[in-house]
Design an enzyme around this catalytic site. Sequence first.
Site, PDB file in Angstrom:
ATOM      1  N   GLY A  12      -1.254  44.212  15.157  1.00  0.00           N
ATOM      2  CA  GLY A  12      -2.372  45.170  15.155  1.00  0.00           C
ATOM      3  C   GLY A  12      -2.208  46.159  16.295  1.00  0.00           C
TER       4      GLY A  12
ATOM      5  NE  ARG B 204      -1.778  42.156  10.979  1.00  0.00           N
ATOM      6  CZ  ARG B 204      -2.324  42.251  12.188  1.00  0.00           C
ATOM      7  NH1 ARG B 204      -1.681  41.769  13.228  1.00  0.00           N
ATOM      8  NH2 ARG B 204      -3.480  42.819  12.372  1.00  0.00           N
TER       9      ARG B 204
ATOM     10  CG  ASP C 109       0.263  34.578  21.078  1.00  0.00           C
ATOM     11  OD1 ASP C 109       0.758  34.939  22.153  1.00  0.00           O
ATOM     12  OD2 ASP C 109      -0.610  33.689  20.974  1.00  0.00           O
TER      13      ASP C 109
ATOM     14  CB  THR D 270      -3.793  42.000  21.003  1.00  0.00           C
ATOM     15  OG1 THR D 270      -4.954  41.625  20.229  1.00  0.00           O
ATOM     16  CG2 THR D 270      -3.587  40.951  22.065  1.00  0.00           C
TER      17      THR D 270
ATOM     18  CG  ASP E 101      -7.721  40.129  18.792  1.00  0.00           C
ATOM     19  OD1 ASP E 101      -8.622  40.933  18.501  1.00  0.00           O
ATOM     20  OD2 ASP E 101      -6.825  39.784  17.996  1.00  0.00           O
TER      21      ASP E 101
ATOM     22  CG  ASP F 230      -5.634  36.696  20.921  1.00  0.00           C
ATOM     23  OD1 ASP F 230      -4.864  37.586  21.338  1.00  0.00           O
ATOM     24  OD2 ASP F 230      -5.679  36.373  19.719  1.00  0.00           O
TER      25      ASP F 230
ATOM     26  NE  ARG G 295      -5.247  38.028  14.905  1.00  0.00           N
ATOM     27  CZ  ARG G 295      -4.767  38.574  13.786  1.00  0.00           C
ATOM     28  NH1 ARG G 295      -4.735  37.875  12.684  1.00  0.00           N
ATOM     29  NH2 ARG G 295      -4.295  39.785  13.767  1.00  0.00           N
TER      30      ARG G 295
HETATM   31  O1  F6P Z   1      -5.487  41.361  16.382  1.00  0.00           O
HETATM   32  C1  F6P Z   1      -6.202  42.557  16.337  1.00  0.00           C
HETATM   33  C2  F6P Z   1      -7.145  42.560  15.172  1.00  0.00           C
HETATM   34  O2  F6P Z   1      -7.850  43.781  15.179  1.00  0.00           O
HETATM   35  C3  F6P Z   1      -8.129  41.393  15.104  1.00  0.00           C
HETATM   36  O3  F6P Z   1      -9.209  41.547  15.976  1.00  0.00           O
HETATM   37  C4  F6P Z   1      -8.500  41.385  13.647  1.00  0.00           C
HETATM   38  O4  F6P Z   1      -8.879  40.105  13.234  1.00  0.00           O
HETATM   39  C5  F6P Z   1      -7.213  41.799  12.994  1.00  0.00           C
HETATM   40  O5  F6P Z   1      -6.426  42.467  13.962  1.00  0.00           O
HETATM   41  C6  F6P Z   1      -7.386  42.699  11.792  1.00  0.00           C
HETATM   42  O6  F6P Z   1      -6.153  42.895  11.223  1.00  0.00           O
HETATM   43  P1  F6P Z   1      -5.821  44.008  10.139  1.00  0.00           P
HETATM   44  O7  F6P Z   1      -5.728  45.320  10.846  1.00  0.00           O
HETATM   45  O8  F6P Z   1      -4.536  43.582   9.554  1.00  0.00           O
HETATM   46  O9  F6P Z   1      -6.962  44.005   9.170  1.00  0.00           O
END
Ligand code: F6P
Length: 334
Positions: free
Chosen positions: A16, A77, A108, A136, A138, A140, A182
């Site tokens: 992300g 991803r 991660d 990120t 998050d 995390d 997340r």
């Molecule tokens: O890891 C960053 C994040 O924005 C999270 O907070 C969220 O759960 C996820 O990515 C959303 O992913 P995507 O952009 O693939 O919908």
Amino acid sequence: MSNAAVKRIGVLTSGGDAPGMNAAIRSVVRTAMNKGIECIGIRRGWSGLINGDFVRLNSDSVSHIINKGGTILYTARCPEFLDREGRAKAIATCKMLGIDGIVAIGGDGTFRGALALTRQIAETGYNLSVVGVPATIDNDIGCSNYTIGFDTAANTAIECIDKLRDTMQSHERCSVVEVMGRHAGFLALYVGISVGATAVLIPEREVDFDRDVVEKIRSARLAGTTHFMIVVAEGAGSAVEIGRRIHDEIGIDPRVTVLGHIQRGGAPTGRDRETASRMGYEAVNALLAGKGNRVIGTKEGSLVDLDMEEALAMVKNLEMYRYDVLEALSPSGT
Ligand code: F6P
């Protein structure tokens, strides 16, 4: 792994996106160029390495991006990178381009990919060092107190919730706001404290609807509050569902807002630009010092570099005292 003679560095952003990634790319490129090291931008994360999707970068290519959200290198991803076959294609690209060092900016998942790649490439006798830069929203990542993008995302969420508060206050309503994060509640709790939320639901604390929502609203009401702000971390449940329960079980008619991807965009804050700039600089210096398979992290305000495998095994717990702070500052002090 030691690789003192890094000559060509690849830089990529993966997972992300996070505000500040561009500042990190700029830092990597400028630090490398100023030391006479060539820089190649790998586009769309690890899939760019699989597909040979790259762009040559120089100092000018990264002008005027320090203030921009998103990532000029795009991100993705990449499930294909989880397989040996996919990584074998990436290895072929590294060899073809003569890349002997990579700075991987992401979370991660990005670092797990890096580790798998360096292990597999080592089997072929090719020397490749990778240094990870944590980015990120998050926050995390176990090995780093701070990750690029968190501050900007938190401030975006705070600004949005402040706006919601104005209308909730006028109508004496209850707002239920879902924030990203997340599986972690770092963002939600930080934001919840910053907006003076009535309640914050986070995955690190099992949600008891009566205790965490009904009681909180009841005590706030008794203390004279006529509008309520419930912040829900996406990992703790759905704001829509919480809103429905508030309606059915308390009999008030809340308004639900899912902030979503708006939290990932926008100009990075000073903190994110400055941290990204330092991290990118340290990442290139680690490569030039012959260090490979490292992750840059923040520890007590300073930057450190840690072994990637050890870094991936580290767990960062949410400091629950922050939850105590949130509760202590509610109108009724509960
Ligand atoms: O890891 C960053 C994040 O924005 C999270 O907070 C969220 O759960 C996820 O990515 C959303 O992913 P995507 O952009 O693939 O919908």
